[in-house]
Design an enzyme around this catalytic site. Structure first.
Site, PDB file in Angstrom:
ATOM      1  N   GLU A 127      45.185  55.548  50.630  1.00 35.29           N
ATOM      2  CA  GLU A 127      45.878  56.668  49.987  1.00 35.29           C
ATOM      3  C   GLU A 127      46.835  56.127  48.938  1.00 35.29           C
ATOM      4  O   GLU A 127      47.173  54.936  48.960  1.00 35.29           O
ATOM      5  CB  GLU A 127      46.676  57.452  51.039  1.00 35.29           C
ATOM      6  CG  GLU A 127      45.782  58.087  52.079  1.00 35.29           C
ATOM      7  CD  GLU A 127      46.544  59.005  53.023  1.00 35.29           C
ATOM      8  OE1 GLU A 127      47.779  59.119  52.893  1.00 35.29           O
ATOM      9  OE2 GLU A 127      45.874  59.601  53.876  1.00 35.29           O
ATOM     10  N   GLY A 131      47.960  51.780  51.632  1.00 39.24           N
ATOM     11  CA  GLY A 131      46.791  50.909  51.427  1.00 39.24           C
ATOM     12  C   GLY A 131      46.709  49.934  52.587  1.00 39.24           C
ATOM     13  O   GLY A 131      46.010  50.173  53.574  1.00 39.24           O
ATOM     14  N   THR A 158      35.418  53.744  46.884  1.00 41.12           N
ATOM     15  CA  THR A 158      34.146  53.251  46.356  1.00 41.12           C
ATOM     16  C   THR A 158      33.046  54.265  46.670  1.00 41.12           C
ATOM     17  O   THR A 158      33.019  54.816  47.780  1.00 41.12           O
ATOM     18  CB  THR A 158      33.794  51.895  47.019  1.00 41.12           C
ATOM     19  OG1 THR A 158      34.898  51.016  46.844  1.00 41.12           O
ATOM     20  CG2 THR A 158      32.540  51.284  46.405  1.00 41.12           C
ATOM     21  N   GLN A 279      32.817  13.390  33.525  1.00 46.26           N
ATOM     22  CA  GLN A 279      33.303  13.558  34.893  1.00 46.26           C
ATOM     23  C   GLN A 279      34.207  14.793  35.033  1.00 46.26           C
ATOM     24  O   GLN A 279      34.225  15.439  36.086  1.00 46.26           O
ATOM     25  CB  GLN A 279      34.075  12.302  35.304  1.00 46.26           C
ATOM     26  CG  GLN A 279      34.048  12.066  36.789  1.00 46.26           C
ATOM     27  CD  GLN A 279      34.660  10.734  37.167  1.00 46.26           C
ATOM     28  OE1 GLN A 279      35.819  10.461  36.844  1.00 46.26           O
ATOM     29  NE2 GLN A 279      33.906   9.906  37.846  1.00 46.26           N
ATOM     30  N   ILE A 337      34.148  25.950  31.849  1.00 45.91           N
ATOM     31  CA  ILE A 337      33.021  25.062  31.520  1.00 45.91           C
ATOM     32  C   ILE A 337      32.253  25.600  30.307  1.00 45.91           C
ATOM     33  O   ILE A 337      31.807  24.847  29.449  1.00 45.91           O
ATOM     34  CB  ILE A 337      32.092  24.895  32.756  1.00 45.91           C
ATOM     35  CG1 ILE A 337      32.814  24.056  33.819  1.00 45.91           C
ATOM     36  CG2 ILE A 337      30.751  24.259  32.371  1.00 45.91           C
ATOM     37  CD1 ILE A 337      32.113  24.005  35.173  1.00 45.91           C
ATOM     38  N   GLY A 339      33.545  27.177  27.899  1.00 53.16           N
ATOM     39  CA  GLY A 339      34.386  27.155  26.695  1.00 53.16           C
ATOM     40  C   GLY A 339      34.401  28.516  26.027  1.00 53.16           C
ATOM     41  O   GLY A 339      34.439  29.555  26.697  1.00 53.16           O
ATOM     42  N   GLU A 363      39.156  46.271  51.112  1.00 55.49           N
ATOM     43  CA  GLU A 363      38.819  46.065  52.538  1.00 55.49           C
ATOM     44  C   GLU A 363      39.790  45.083  53.204  1.00 55.49           C
ATOM     45  O   GLU A 363      39.405  44.270  54.036  1.00 55.49           O
ATOM     46  CB  GLU A 363      37.348  45.693  52.706  1.00 55.49           C
ATOM     47  CG  GLU A 363      36.466  46.854  52.237  1.00 55.49           C
ATOM     48  CD  GLU A 363      35.053  46.844  52.737  1.00 55.49           C
ATOM     49  OE1 GLU A 363      34.804  46.294  53.809  1.00 55.49           O
ATOM     50  OE2 GLU A 363      34.200  47.421  52.036  1.00 55.49           O
ATOM     51  N   THR A 365      43.605  43.161  51.809  1.00 53.07           N
ATOM     52  CA  THR A 365      43.978  42.096  50.864  1.00 53.07           C
ATOM     53  C   THR A 365      43.928  40.733  51.581  1.00 53.07           C
ATOM     54  O   THR A 365      43.888  40.671  52.820  1.00 53.07           O
ATOM     55  CB  THR A 365      45.419  42.314  50.358  1.00 53.07           C
ATOM     56  OG1 THR A 365      46.295  42.273  51.507  1.00 53.07           O
ATOM     57  CG2 THR A 365      45.582  43.652  49.643  1.00 53.07           C
ATOM     58  N   GLU A 367      46.327  38.851  52.009  1.00 51.98           N
ATOM     59  CA  GLU A 367      47.521  38.783  52.875  1.00 51.98           C
ATOM     60  C   GLU A 367      47.230  39.477  54.213  1.00 51.98           C
ATOM     61  O   GLU A 367      47.644  38.982  55.275  1.00 51.98           O
ATOM     62  CB  GLU A 367      48.714  39.444  52.160  1.00 51.98           C
ATOM     63  CG  GLU A 367      49.225  38.689  50.929  1.00 51.98           C
ATOM     64  CD  GLU A 367      48.321  38.791  49.691  1.00 51.98           C
ATOM     65  OE1 GLU A 367      47.432  39.669  49.655  1.00 51.98           O
ATOM     66  OE2 GLU A 367      48.506  37.989  48.760  1.00 51.98           O
TER      67      GLU A 367
END
Ligand code: CAA
Length: 379
Positions: A127, A131, A158, A279, A337, A339, A363, A365, A367
């Protein structure tokens, strides 16, 4: 845990891979740009059994195991993370919740069309002001005898604009805190039920995320799921499984970005050699490959435990916490990678980077996953 995939699991993985290449890839950039829901593609996913993968065939499902689900989710998310979340919510939050906890009548009426992909579903818990703290929700369902009267607003849902059936969590007795919460099946089109604003999102832009507005919506008593006061425990149990779905989506996003970065690094030349021979780039790819493999193992572990009927609150949370971090890290490096090419739409990695972020939010966080894990290990 068996690391050898069965022939059936390999077949499902290949079918999902082919589908993603042939049906999802062609217009994925346009759908992201225009925030266009993959209507036809989701319909085909339903026909392939991807929307009710683990549901018993007697309720329209494909009757597969959870490892197959992880494999298919990864392949779909590699190419189109938006289609993957549609699949995850329908499978893990809606179908799994109904199969485990709904009455026989509810299963026949609602689960069967949902699992066979004839319609799709949504799960409405969050809501505007609730959350992570899911017990603090304000949506109410007042017991009026033979029906409940539903009032309130749900946010960031969703499949909110495309679903036919919605599982809605609401307060029926605020004094009882989480024991005064219930889960209901609500149908699109019921009087007083309005689909609210569509969110303009950073990522997963092909999925549709809406608010839902309930204004004196009458819910028949028989549409409550489970015993009175079971709604919060229902939501928690369903989210444990949902986290395997989102972990697999995150895994797919990471693997998709890694595959693109590896291919690019093998062909792009700088300082007279392919950049994979530097590398600085090779080590990034080595880290990505290692972390993706670890994330996949965590997803498989949680999936195996789910199929064995074990408590998956800890393993599901670990899989989601780790895989979503890997998705974020991997996609950022994949852009690096590439660029300058990584920063433009046609190379896909910038989209995957935007898509990755939500896996650390919805679904539960990252945390919240740490709360779930730490409470579990402290027990
Ligand atoms: N599994 C099973 N049960 C659980 C659980 C879990 N992971 N976590 C809590 N519970 C149960 C507890 O056992 C307890 O039950 P009993 O009283 O019957 O024993 C009950 O739930 C209340 O538990 P707590 O006192 O621990 O509850 P809390 O208020 O402290 O909250 C929380 C716990 C883990 C933080 C929980 O609120 C939570 O998971 N929050 C995040 C919500 C969330 O994931 N929202 C995502 C929205 S859905 C979404 O994103 C869908 C989408 O469209 C993609």
């Amino acid at each position: 845990m068996d690391f050898n995939l069965s022939e059936e699991q390999l077949m499902i993985q290949q079918a999902a891979r082919d589908f993603a290449q042939n049906e999802l890839l062609p217009e994925v950039i346009e759908r992201d740009r225009d925030q266009k829901f993959p209507v036809e593609q989701v319909k085909k996913m339903g026909e392939m059994g991807l929307l009710g993968m683990m549901v018993d065939p007697k309720y329209g499902g494909a009757g597969m195991d959870s490892v197959s689900y992880v494999l298919a989710m990864e392949e779909i998310a590699k190419i189109d993370a938006s289609a993957a979340v549609v699949m995850s919510v329908n499978n893990s939050l809606v179908c799994a919740g109904l199969e485990k906890f709904a009455s026989e009548e509810q299963k026949v009426k609602y689960l069967t069309p949902l699992a066979s992909g004839k319609v799709i579903g949504a799960f409405a818990l969050s809501e505007p002001e609730a959350g992570s703290d899911a017990t603090s929700q304000k949506t109410t369902a007042e017991d009026k005898g033979d029906y409940y009267l539903l009032n309130g607003i749900k946010n960031w849902i969703t499949n909110g604009g495309t679903a036919t059936y919605y599982i809605v969590i609401a307060q029926t007795d605020p004094e009882k805190k989480h024991k005064g919460i219930n889960a209901f099946i609500v149908e699109r089109g019921w009087e007083g039920f309005e689909i609210g604003t569509k969110e303009d999102k950073l990522g997963i832009r092909g999925s549709d995320t809406h608010s839902l507005i309930f204004n004196n919506v009458k819910i028949p008593k028989e549409n409550r799921i489970g015993e009175d006061g079971f709604g919060f425990n229902f939501a928690m149990a369903v989210l444990n499984g949902g986290r395997i779905g989102i972990a697999s989506q995150a895994l797919g996003i990471a693997a998709g970005a890694y595959e693109l970065a590896l291919k690019y690094a093998k062909t792009r030349k700088a300082f007279k050699t392919e950049i994979i021979n530097h590398q600085a780039i090779a080590f990034k790819l080595a880290d990505m490959a290692t972390q993706i493999t670890a994330a996949r193992m965590l997803c498989f572990k949680a999936a195996c435990e789910k199929d064995a009927g074990k408590d998956i609150s800890e393993s599901g949370a670990m899989a989601k916490l780790y895989a979503s971090q890997v998705a974020m890290d991997t996609t950022i490096e994949a852009v690096q990678i590439h660029g300058g090419y990584g920063y433009v739409k046609e190379y896909h990695v910038e989209r995957l980077m935007r898509d990755a972020k939500i896996t650390q939010i919805y679904e539960g966080t990252s945390e919240i996953q740490k709360i779930v894990i730490s409470r579990s290990i402290a027990k």
